[in-house]
Write a protein that holds these residues in place. Sequence first.
Motif, PDB file in Angstrom:
ATOM      1  N   PHE A  86      -0.748   9.671 -12.934  1.00 41.70           N
ATOM      2  CA  PHE A  86      -0.880   8.266 -12.578  1.00 41.70           C
ATOM      3  C   PHE A  86      -2.329   7.781 -12.631  1.00 41.70           C
ATOM      4  O   PHE A  86      -2.603   6.665 -13.076  1.00 41.70           O
ATOM      5  CB  PHE A  86      -0.314   7.999 -11.182  1.00 41.70           C
ATOM      6  CG  PHE A  86      -0.572   6.591 -10.714  1.00 41.70           C
ATOM      7  CD1 PHE A  86       0.142   5.534 -11.243  1.00 41.70           C
ATOM      8  CD2 PHE A  86      -1.557   6.328  -9.772  1.00 41.70           C
ATOM      9  CE1 PHE A  86      -0.106   4.237 -10.831  1.00 41.70           C
ATOM     10  CE2 PHE A  86      -1.812   5.037  -9.355  1.00 41.70           C
ATOM     11  CZ  PHE A  86      -1.081   3.988  -9.878  1.00 41.70           C
ATOM     12  N   ALA A  87      -3.258   8.611 -12.188  1.00 41.46           N
ATOM     13  CA  ALA A  87      -4.666   8.187 -12.165  1.00 41.46           C
ATOM     14  C   ALA A  87      -5.138   7.811 -13.566  1.00 41.46           C
ATOM     15  O   ALA A  87      -5.836   6.804 -13.751  1.00 41.46           O
ATOM     16  CB  ALA A  87      -5.541   9.291 -11.580  1.00 41.46           C
ATOM     17  N   GLU A  88      -4.725   8.585 -14.562  1.00 37.66           N
ATOM     18  CA  GLU A  88      -5.118   8.287 -15.937  1.00 37.66           C
ATOM     19  C   GLU A  88      -4.463   6.996 -16.414  1.00 37.66           C
ATOM     20  O   GLU A  88      -5.109   6.168 -17.074  1.00 37.66           O
ATOM     21  CB  GLU A  88      -4.714   9.444 -16.854  1.00 37.66           C
ATOM     22  CG  GLU A  88      -5.106   9.229 -18.308  1.00 37.66           C
ATOM     23  CD  GLU A  88      -4.695  10.400 -19.185  1.00 37.66           C
ATOM     24  OE1 GLU A  88      -4.752  10.245 -20.424  1.00 37.66           O
ATOM     25  OE2 GLU A  88      -4.306  11.451 -18.646  1.00 37.66           O
ATOM     26  N   ILE A 137      -1.536  -2.202  -8.510  1.00 42.25           N
ATOM     27  CA  ILE A 137      -2.646  -1.534  -9.181  1.00 42.25           C
ATOM     28  C   ILE A 137      -3.820  -2.500  -9.334  1.00 42.25           C
ATOM     29  O   ILE A 137      -4.984  -2.109  -9.285  1.00 42.25           O
ATOM     30  CB  ILE A 137      -2.209  -1.025 -10.577  1.00 42.25           C
ATOM     31  CG1 ILE A 137      -1.195   0.116 -10.444  1.00 42.25           C
ATOM     32  CG2 ILE A 137      -3.413  -0.582 -11.401  1.00 42.25           C
ATOM     33  CD1 ILE A 137      -0.627   0.572 -11.769  1.00 42.25           C
ATOM     34  N   SER A 141       0.836  -1.210   0.000  1.00 38.16           N
ATOM     35  CA  SER A 141       0.000   0.000   0.000  1.00 38.16           C
ATOM     36  C   SER A 141       0.866   1.253   0.000  1.00 38.16           C
ATOM     37  O   SER A 141       0.541   2.243  -0.670  1.00 38.16           O
ATOM     38  CB  SER A 141      -0.917  -0.006   1.226  1.00 38.16           C
ATOM     39  OG  SER A 141      -1.831  -1.074   1.171  1.00 38.16           O
ATOM     40  N   GLN A 165      -6.093  -0.666 -16.304  1.00 37.16           N
ATOM     41  CA  GLN A 165      -7.128  -1.568 -15.819  1.00 37.16           C
ATOM     42  C   GLN A 165      -8.182  -1.836 -16.892  1.00 37.16           C
ATOM     43  O   GLN A 165      -8.641  -2.972 -17.059  1.00 37.16           O
ATOM     44  CB  GLN A 165      -7.775  -0.989 -14.562  1.00 37.16           C
ATOM     45  CG  GLN A 165      -6.856  -0.986 -13.350  1.00 37.16           C
ATOM     46  CD  GLN A 165      -7.456  -0.269 -12.148  1.00 37.16           C
ATOM     47  OE1 GLN A 165      -8.196   0.702 -12.300  1.00 37.16           O
ATOM     48  NE2 GLN A 165      -7.133  -0.728 -10.958  1.00 37.16           N
ATOM     49  N   GLU A 169       0.655   6.853  -6.635  1.00 37.30           N
ATOM     50  CA  GLU A 169      -0.568   7.654  -6.709  1.00 37.30           C
ATOM     51  C   GLU A 169      -0.291   9.139  -6.587  1.00 37.30           C
ATOM     52  O   GLU A 169      -1.097   9.971  -7.018  1.00 37.30           O
ATOM     53  CB  GLU A 169      -1.545   7.203  -5.614  1.00 37.30           C
ATOM     54  CG  GLU A 169      -2.165   5.834  -5.914  1.00 37.30           C
ATOM     55  CD  GLU A 169      -3.011   5.309  -4.774  1.00 37.30           C
ATOM     56  OE1 GLU A 169      -2.753   5.722  -3.617  1.00 37.30           O
ATOM     57  OE2 GLU A 169      -3.900   4.480  -5.025  1.00 37.30           O
ATOM     58  N   ASN A 170       0.858   9.485  -6.023  1.00 31.59           N
ATOM     59  CA  ASN A 170       1.225  10.898  -5.881  1.00 31.59           C
ATOM     60  C   ASN A 170       1.849  11.469  -7.155  1.00 31.59           C
ATOM     61  O   ASN A 170       2.092  12.675  -7.232  1.00 31.59           O
ATOM     62  CB  ASN A 170       2.209  11.081  -4.717  1.00 31.59           C
ATOM     63  CG  ASN A 170       1.548  10.861  -3.368  1.00 31.59           C
ATOM     64  OD1 ASN A 170       0.345  11.106  -3.214  1.00 31.59           O
ATOM     65  ND2 ASN A 170       2.314  10.391  -2.396  1.00 31.59           N
ATOM     66  N   GLN A 171       2.106  10.626  -8.131  1.00 32.99           N
ATOM     67  CA  GLN A 171       2.758  11.083  -9.355  1.00 32.99           C
ATOM     68  C   GLN A 171       1.723  11.666 -10.327  1.00 32.99           C
ATOM     69  O   GLN A 171       0.650  11.095 -10.531  1.00 32.99           O
ATOM     70  CB  GLN A 171       3.489   9.930 -10.038  1.00 32.99           C
ATOM     71  CG  GLN A 171       4.544   9.264  -9.172  1.00 32.99           C
ATOM     72  CD  GLN A 171       5.612  10.225  -8.712  1.00 32.99           C
ATOM     73  OE1 GLN A 171       6.048  11.087  -9.477  1.00 32.99           O
ATOM     74  NE2 GLN A 171       6.027  10.100  -7.464  1.00 32.99           N
ATOM     75  N   ARG A 199      -3.459   4.479 -14.559  1.00 34.26           N
ATOM     76  CA  ARG A 199      -4.075   3.356 -13.848  1.00 34.26           C
ATOM     77  C   ARG A 199      -5.408   2.968 -14.480  1.00 34.26           C
ATOM     78  O   ARG A 199      -5.666   1.777 -14.709  1.00 34.26           O
ATOM     79  CB  ARG A 199      -4.287   3.737 -12.382  1.00 34.26           C
ATOM     80  CG  ARG A 199      -4.930   2.652 -11.533  1.00 34.26           C
ATOM     81  CD  ARG A 199      -5.007   3.081 -10.085  1.00 34.26           C
ATOM     82  NE  ARG A 199      -5.466   2.015  -9.227  1.00 34.26           N
ATOM     83  CZ  ARG A 199      -5.392   2.050  -7.905  1.00 34.26           C
ATOM     84  NH1 ARG A 199      -4.864   3.104  -7.284  1.00 34.26           N
ATOM     85  NH2 ARG A 199      -5.835   1.033  -7.177  1.00 34.26           N
ATOM     86  N   LYS A 200      -6.237   3.958 -14.773  1.00 31.08           N
ATOM     87  CA  LYS A 200      -7.535   3.686 -15.371  1.00 31.08           C
ATOM     88  C   LYS A 200      -7.369   3.036 -16.733  1.00 31.08           C
ATOM     89  O   LYS A 200      -8.069   2.059 -17.066  1.00 31.08           O
ATOM     90  CB  LYS A 200      -8.341   4.984 -15.492  1.00 31.08           C
ATOM     91  CG  LYS A 200      -9.720   4.796 -16.100  1.00 31.08           C
ATOM     92  CD  LYS A 200     -10.474   6.121 -16.167  1.00 31.08           C
ATOM     93  CE  LYS A 200     -11.854   5.932 -16.791  1.00 31.08           C
ATOM     94  NZ  LYS A 200     -12.581   7.231 -16.873  1.00 31.08           N
ATOM     95  N   ARG A 201      -6.444   3.561 -17.528  1.00 33.07           N
ATOM     96  CA  ARG A 201      -6.214   3.019 -18.871  1.00 33.07           C
ATOM     97  C   ARG A 201      -5.720   1.582 -18.797  1.00 33.07           C
ATOM     98  O   ARG A 201      -6.160   0.714 -19.562  1.00 33.07           O
ATOM     99  CB  ARG A 201      -5.211   3.897 -19.614  1.00 33.07           C
ATOM    100  CG  ARG A 201      -4.914   3.421 -21.032  1.00 33.07           C
ATOM    101  CD  ARG A 201      -3.837   4.280 -21.674  1.00 33.07           C
ATOM    102  NE  ARG A 201      -3.349   3.685 -22.912  1.00 33.07           N
ATOM    103  CZ  ARG A 201      -2.245   4.055 -23.528  1.00 33.07           C
ATOM    104  NH1 ARG A 201      -1.513   5.043 -23.021  1.00 33.07           N
ATOM    105  NH2 ARG A 201      -1.864   3.457 -24.640  1.00 33.07           N
TER     106      ARG A 201
END
Length: 280
Positions: A47-49, A83, A35, A55, A42-44, A51-53
Amino acid sequence: MHVESMSFRAFDVAALSSWSKGVSDKEIYSREEQSELLGLLENQPGFAEFRKRAQTAVNESGAIIVKDVDTDSEPLLVALAAIFGYVDAEGNGFPNRTVSEIRHVPGKISLNSKDNGRFAPHTDSTFMVKPHRYLIMGVVEHDPDGQGETTLMDGYGVLQGLTDAEARCLRRFRVPFSVDGRAESPRLAVPILADRGGRTMIRYRADVIVRDALSEEASEESWSALQKFERLTAEHPSVSRTFLERGSVIIIDNWRVLHGRDHFPNRSPRLLKRLKVKSI
């Protein structure tokens, strides 16, 4: 099958490199450590984009390739694998490790995963009650002659070659899988197909089926269904082939995609790091 490729180059992973000092040789990374590593990613920015792509691509096609990864860094590989869920050491090497090295040692007898011959399409963790959902392999060193190509087969495409009656048989016929295929090894007798969360899970690895322990009482329909499934996996035309270079990480839906490998030279420096993930 379509295998999407994406780059990891955009992320500044200096924080991960700093964290990894003194822990890169750990055999087991705890849930808390996983974790923490994922939190650094997650702080980068961006990253959120990513991760979504990632998954979405794995969910839709069954596998993706991520390039430009520092595959020497175990913590980074753990963070990337996290992830998709909990990175599990059980059933990942001897002894069990969160990150297991896959290399060929000439002259030693080993399972196909550490041999240098052709490895037919299969899923991992067939001997476990609930096989790992995802398989992650990072290339630390590729074969300099370009041998040892990775092969991927969409199991759902294979299932399309079965009739409904044959698929039902494969959900009932219990096949004995062991760790190494030997009759004296502990084994688990389970169907090749199972329903998991509204999706079909495929469990298959030909070389660890204990053939002598296959039930003689099984119906002719069950035997026929098993033989047809095995023939389809051996002959199915929709196999994706790719040569994974150093710095590449392949992420596979282990309940759907069968993966394999071509032969590579006996003295090849080829080295992979493998992680197995339980879905969240």
